[in-house]
Design an enzyme around this catalytic site. Structure first.
Site, mmCIF file in Angstrom:
data_model
loop_
_atom_site.group_PDB
_atom_site.id
_atom_site.type_symbol
_atom_site.label_atom_id
_atom_site.label_comp_id
_atom_site.label_asym_id
_atom_site.label_seq_id
_atom_site.Cartn_x
_atom_site.Cartn_y
_atom_site.Cartn_z
ATOM 1 C CB SER A 169 8.923 6.505 -18.051
ATOM 2 O OG SER A 169 8.404 5.198 -17.994
ATOM 3 C CG HIS A 185 7.326 5.996 -13.099
ATOM 4 N ND1 HIS A 185 6.976 4.695 -13.289
ATOM 5 C CD2 HIS A 185 7.573 6.491 -14.352
ATOM 6 C CE1 HIS A 185 6.993 4.406 -14.587
ATOM 7 N NE2 HIS A 185 7.362 5.489 -15.250
ATOM 8 C CG HIS A 231 0.580 -0.778 -10.939
ATOM 9 N ND1 HIS A 231 -0.136 -0.470 -12.073
ATOM 10 C CD2 HIS A 231 1.889 -0.786 -11.310
ATOM 11 C CE1 HIS A 231 0.704 -0.317 -13.082
ATOM 12 N NE2 HIS A 231 1.944 -0.494 -12.658
ATOM 13 C CG ASP A 283 9.711 -0.127 -9.115
ATOM 14 O OD1 ASP A 283 10.545 -0.453 -9.974
ATOM 15 O OD2 ASP A 283 8.828 0.723 -9.318
ATOM 16 N NE ARG A 312 6.101 -4.743 -14.459
ATOM 17 C CZ ARG A 312 6.013 -3.416 -14.445
ATOM 18 N NH1 ARG A 312 6.705 -2.696 -15.329
ATOM 19 N NH2 ARG A 312 5.256 -2.802 -13.569
HETATM 20 N N1 CMX Z 1 1.712 2.836 0.380
HETATM 21 C C1 CMX Z 1 0.904 3.745 0.999
HETATM 22 N N2 CMX Z 1 -0.161 4.307 0.409
HETATM 23 C C2 CMX Z 1 -0.448 3.908 -0.837
HETATM 24 C C3 CMX Z 1 0.316 2.948 -1.524
HETATM 25 C C4 CMX Z 1 1.461 2.409 -0.864
HETATM 26 N N3 CMX Z 1 2.273 1.549 -1.439
HETATM 27 N N4 CMX Z 1 -0.218 2.758 -2.752
HETATM 28 C C5 CMX Z 1 -1.277 3.595 -2.832
HETATM 29 N N5 CMX Z 1 -1.414 4.284 -1.676
HETATM 30 C C6 CMX Z 1 -2.374 5.335 -1.360
HETATM 31 C C7 CMX Z 1 -2.154 6.487 -2.335
HETATM 32 O O1 CMX Z 1 -1.069 7.313 -1.915
HETATM 33 C C8 CMX Z 1 -3.495 7.177 -2.296
HETATM 34 O O2 CMX Z 1 -3.550 7.930 -1.108
HETATM 35 P P1 CMX Z 1 -4.310 9.359 -1.056
HETATM 36 O O3 CMX Z 1 -5.744 9.043 -1.331
HETATM 37 O O4 CMX Z 1 -4.047 9.844 0.333
HETATM 38 O O5 CMX Z 1 -3.700 10.218 -2.116
HETATM 39 C C9 CMX Z 1 -4.459 6.011 -2.145
HETATM 40 O O6 CMX Z 1 -3.691 4.909 -1.631
HETATM 41 C C10 CMX Z 1 -5.089 5.582 -3.469
HETATM 42 O O7 CMX Z 1 -4.081 5.339 -4.393
HETATM 43 P P2 CMX Z 1 -4.317 4.329 -5.625
HETATM 44 O O8 CMX Z 1 -5.439 4.847 -6.433
HETATM 45 O O9 CMX Z 1 -4.394 2.930 -5.149
HETATM 46 O O10 CMX Z 1 -2.930 4.442 -6.391
HETATM 47 P P3 CMX Z 1 -2.465 5.566 -7.422
HETATM 48 O O11 CMX Z 1 -2.879 5.156 -8.766
HETATM 49 O O12 CMX Z 1 -2.844 6.931 -6.958
HETATM 50 O O13 CMX Z 1 -0.890 5.465 -7.263
HETATM 51 C C11 CMX Z 1 1.181 4.343 -7.082
HETATM 52 C C12 CMX Z 1 -0.191 4.345 -7.751
HETATM 53 C C13 CMX Z 1 2.039 3.274 -7.716
HETATM 54 C C14 CMX Z 1 1.842 5.723 -7.317
HETATM 55 C C15 CMX Z 1 0.984 4.082 -5.570
HETATM 56 O O14 CMX Z 1 0.479 2.771 -5.383
HETATM 57 C C16 CMX Z 1 2.265 4.255 -4.778
HETATM 58 O O15 CMX Z 1 2.579 5.382 -4.383
HETATM 59 N N6 CMX Z 1 3.025 3.137 -4.533
HETATM 60 C C17 CMX Z 1 4.319 3.221 -3.883
HETATM 61 C C18 CMX Z 1 5.361 3.744 -4.849
HETATM 62 C C19 CMX Z 1 5.650 2.728 -5.921
HETATM 63 O O16 CMX Z 1 5.884 1.546 -5.656
HETATM 64 N N7 CMX Z 1 5.716 3.194 -7.178
HETATM 65 C C20 CMX Z 1 6.155 2.340 -8.304
HETATM 66 C C21 CMX Z 1 5.029 1.912 -9.226
HETATM 67 C C22 CMX Z 1 5.576 1.078 -10.368
HETATM 68 C C23 CMX Z 1 6.419 1.919 -11.273
HETATM 69 O O17 CMX Z 1 5.870 2.813 -11.917
HETATM 70 O O18 CMX Z 1 7.637 1.713 -11.324
#
Ligand code: CMX
Length: 439
Positions: free
Chosen positions: A242, A272, A318, A373, A327
């Site tokens: 964002s 996000h 994250h 979140d 947070r």
């Molecule tokens: N549940 C399941 N799988 C997860 C996960 C979770 N909470 N967090 C990461 N992973 C997976 C990723 O999907 C990724 O899988 P692939 O290799 O199959 O694509 C793998 O673990 C590696 O990911 P990462 O490098 O640890 O994390 P990213 O930087 O790619 O993504 C984030 C970060 C936040 C998008 C991810 O942790 C996620 O999807 N979390 C759940 C959604 C969430 O809570 N988002 C809010 C973040 C805070 C915000 O911006 O508001």
């Protein structure tokens, strides 16, 4: 015009700093970029700068150098509340110094003077189909307000480049003053069918006004929750989606309304900001499935079922943080002090115990810890905001504070249009080949 005078006085020094850095040290290598980083969403590539906030993977957010606890301690408190005035946080983000009570109040007063929304915005929101997601309504409303942009008007009148920041600040103050009214209107109109325009009371601070306009809770403490909420959601350095979207669009000299609408559109993604609605929905699913707080074993199985169905567990993991998000901790502490026996809170606590272990076992997520979140919805739910598809709107109102402060400074420092270079897959393959088989 305290913010205007202070930024005007600060800018020459900062402009000289940036100029000297580019001239004298422009060829210093900051980082080397790997193919993994290019393919992996530019994760961790150090290629932006901001002084508004910074995130250390092992510590979390600092606003102008202050941790969340230091920020909450240092800022002047709101009258009748235990938490600081949001106006003080905005001053801190904009100026980089802890404001006096008067300076924080100045921002609050400015919001009070500017807090009016033109009728056409309400009419537009109301005309949308009933099942429109509230983030669409918010983003549309912000975009529609662009008609009022001071920056756009002055730009076309020939405003000088070194004064862009001042018009950007005018738009930012107007936008942040209007957002709580628009958000409260969307809430009351969408879920309760009300079309009365929420009235901002200039005698109350930002948090108290929002609590009043939302009309959600007779439980004491919602105004304090929102003071806390807007503060901790305001900024998370510039690389998150964002903030980056606001920065990118603003770099084309699109005004704050175009830029912030883009920022909201990025926030609306489930990876996000939308994760706050998804996270609460996930908790409610657990509660429904087991008729209350489940056993650890059942929760463990439920978490694995989510992963096995190909979904992420919302609120966990994250992009750069590698510890429990401070947070998250601040909100958990707020909740435990006020409603320790709440069922959803106890459930969120058990999730904190179980889900990181499940994610570690799965071995994919780089961080198995909760982010902001994972808990914010539980607090909103307790105070009566139970329509969880509204939660990302709340995130958006808070996020505006940080991204507009960044936007004002980006214009003040003349940050150029953003334009990274892309490569083709063949170019990357050729580069890799050269490393594997040097000529
Ligand atoms: N549940 C399941 N799988 C997860 C996960 C979770 N909470 N967090 C990461 N992973 C997976 C990723 O999907 C990724 O899988 P692939 O290799 O199959 O694509 C793998 O673990 C590696 O990911 P990462 O490098 O640890 O994390 P990213 O930087 O790619 O993504 C984030 C970060 C936040 C998008 C991810 O942790 C996620 O999807 N979390 C759940 C959604 C969430 O809570 N988002 C809010 C973040 C805070 C915000 O911006 O508001």
């Amino acid at each position: 015009m305290i913010l205007h005078e202070r930024i005007s006085a600060l800018l020459p020094v900062w402009r000289d700093r940036i100029k000297a850095l580019a001239k004298e040290h422009g060829d210093v290598v900051v980082d080397t970029v790997t193919i993994e980083e290019v393919l992996g969403g530019m994760r961790d590539i150090k290629s932006m700068y901001t002084d508004i906030s910074s995130v250390d993977p092992a510590e979390g957010i600092r606003f102008r150098g202050l941790t969340i606890n230091e920020t909450l301690q240092a800022l002047p408190k709101a009258r009748g509340g235990k938490l600081p005035m949001v106006g003080g946080l905005y001053y801190l983000l904009m100026i980089g110094e802890v404001p006096s009570k008067e300076e924080a109040q100045w921002v609050e007063d400015e919001w009070g003077k500017r807090a009016s929304v033109p009728d056409y915005v309400f009419k537009m929101i109301k005309a949308m189909p009933k099942d429109t997601h509230p983030m669409i309504l918010l983003s549309q409303a912000v975009l529609a307000l662009g008609k009022e942009s001071v920056f756009n008007k002055r730009y076309h009148e020939g405003m000088k480049k070194d004064m862009y920041w001042e018009a950007a600040l005018e738009d930012s103050l107007n936008l942040t003053a209007r957002l709580p009214i628009i958000a409260a209107y969307i809430y009351r109109m969408k879920y309760f069918g009300e079309s009365a325009k929420p009235k901002y009371n200039p005698k109350l601070d930002y948090g108290a006004n929002f609590a009043k306009m939302m009309k959600v809770s007779d439980k004491k403490g919602y105004a304090d929750l929102m003071r806390l909420y807007f503060t901790i959601h305001s900024d998370h350095e510039s690389g998150n989606a964002s903030a980056h979207a606001m920065h990118l669009v603003g770099s084309t000299l699109s005004d704050a309304y175009f830029s912030f609408s883009a920022s909201l559109n990025a926030l609306a993604g489930p990876l996000h900001g939308l994760a706050n609605q998804e996270s609460l929905a996930w908790l409610l699913d657990v509660r429904k499935m087991f008729g209350g707080v489940p056993t650890r074993e059942n929760l463990y199985k439920f978490a694995w079922d989510t992963l096995n169905s190909g979904k992420v567990i919302p609120g966990y993991g994250h992009g750069i943080l590698r510890v429990i998000d401070p947070r998250f901790i601040t909100q958990m502490e707020f909740a435990k002090k006020r409603f320790p026996d709440d069922e959803l809170l106890r459930l969120a606590d058990m999730v904190l115990d179980v889900v990181p272990a499940v994610l570690k076992e799965q071995g994919k997520a780089k961080s198995p810890a909760p982010n902001v979140d994972a808990i914010s919805g539980t607090l909103q739910y307790y105070y009566g905001v139970r329509e969880f598809d509204f939660y990302t709107v709340l995130f958006g109102v808070g996020r505006a504070l940080g991204v507009t402060a960044n936007y004002v400074w980006a214009r003040g420092l003349g940050q150029p249009i953003e334009r990274p270079k892309s490569l083709t897959t063949k170019m990357l393959e050729d580069l890799a080949e050269k490393v594997v088989k040097p000529a």
